[in-house]
Write an enzyme that holds these catalytic residues in place. Structure first.
Site, PDB file in Angstrom:
ATOM      1  N   ALA A  49      17.936  48.449   4.499  1.00 35.32           N
ATOM      2  CA  ALA A  49      18.718  49.551   5.058  1.00 35.32           C
ATOM      3  C   ALA A  49      18.012  50.097   6.288  1.00 35.32           C
ATOM      4  CB  ALA A  49      18.904  50.666   4.019  1.00 35.32           C
ATOM      5  N   ASP A  50      18.786  50.740   7.132  1.00 36.61           N
ATOM      6  CA  ASP A  50      18.225  51.438   8.286  1.00 36.61           C
ATOM      7  C   ASP A  50      19.038  52.701   8.512  1.00 36.61           C
ATOM      8  OD1 ASP A  50      16.264  51.385  10.523  1.00 36.61           O
ATOM      9  OD2 ASP A  50      18.088  51.491  11.736  1.00 36.61           O
TER      10      ASP A  50
END
Length: 279
Positions: A130-131
């Site tokens: 994820a970012d």
């Protein structure tokens, strides 16, 4: 919501939650009393794809304790933490949506390449990456603050602009046993939440918060699940997304990625049925 994301107390019974005492059939006196829930933490979600994953190697391509805690809420406690080594240096000119999605995808790919042939631990069942970024009201992409001065300026800007968006891209990769190109299945999603800062937050309050160092490692420089909540007036959208992982959407990606491979083969066959090719 407190910073402790994992419940440490057993959940109440439905009767306790309603505060409506009912007769306890086990009481010798027959006096009314609420039935107590079983001791210990609540049981994990009883879903087939999650039950399968709990027996396999689940890799989280992030060192974020917040993402780890959120996944623990659905019973994924045994995570193999393998932070990505991707430089995260893509140009902001890509635009917020493409930037955050490409960064999360590159994180997943970096860990996939390193872990797919891990002889000691074995092949991952899935890889989750994820970012999270902040997009200011005027369209600037904000990540973690670089210094105390940068941190203070970042929070003052978010206050003065009123609203901003939190965008988190989630990627779930599953290695395939079949020869279907490219050898893995990748499911992606970008979640967006609007956050409204408290316009009355003083410079003194912002400075006091910055000096707690709570927001040093967080995109935008604040944590909504910790003391940073004193700067937030309201949100519109997923709370988990602001913390760092939209859990509802992540579960959907995991379920999709865990579909039987024969379903994927059927989808590929259907793409080519009845199609004629011309030179």
């Amino acid at each position: 919501m407190s910073a402790q994301l994992i419940p440490i107390e057993p959940p109440p019974s439905y009767e306790d939650a309603r505060k409506s005492p009912i007769p306890d059939s086990k009481s010798p006196s027959g006096t009314p009393g609420a039935r107590k829930p079983p001791p210990g933490p609540p049981p994990p979600l009883n879903l087939p794809y999650l039950n399968d994953l709990r027996k396999q190697r689940v890799v989280l391509a992030s060192a974020s304790p917040r993402r780890r805690q959120l996944l623990a809420q659905v019973g994924l406690h045994k995570l193999d933490i393998c932070p990505s080594k991707f430089a995260e240096d893509l140009p902001h000119s890509l635009g917020a949506l493409n930037y955050v999605l490409e960064t999360a995808s590159q994180k997943a790919m970096d860990v996939y390449k390193r872990e797919i042939d891990n002889e000691e631990k074995g092949e991952p069942a899935i890889i989750i990456s994820a970012d999270t970024i902040i997009v200011s009201h005027d369209g600037r992409i904000l990540e973690k603050p670089r210094s105390e001065i940068d941190h203070i300026g970042m929070l003052k800007m978010l206050r003065d602009q009123g609203e901003h968006k939190v965008m988190t891209a989630v990627v779930v990769m599953r290695p395939l046993e079949t020869a279907v190109n490219p050898g893995y299945r990748m499911e992606t999603h970008v979640e967006e939440t609007t956050v409204k800062f408290d316009a009355t937050a003083t410079d003194e309050l912002i400075l006091a918060y910055v000096r707690t160092r709570d927001g040093n490692d967080k995109a935008g420089g604040y944590g909504i699940q910790t003391a940073g909540s004193i700067l937030i007036e309201s949100i519109e959208g997923s709370y988990d997304n602001v913390v760092g992982l939209p859990l509802r959407s992540t579960l959907r990606l995991i379920e999709k990625a865990m579909e039987p491979e024969e379903d994927l083969d059927d989808d590929m066959d259907n793409m080519f049925d009845g199609k004629a090719y011309e030179d």
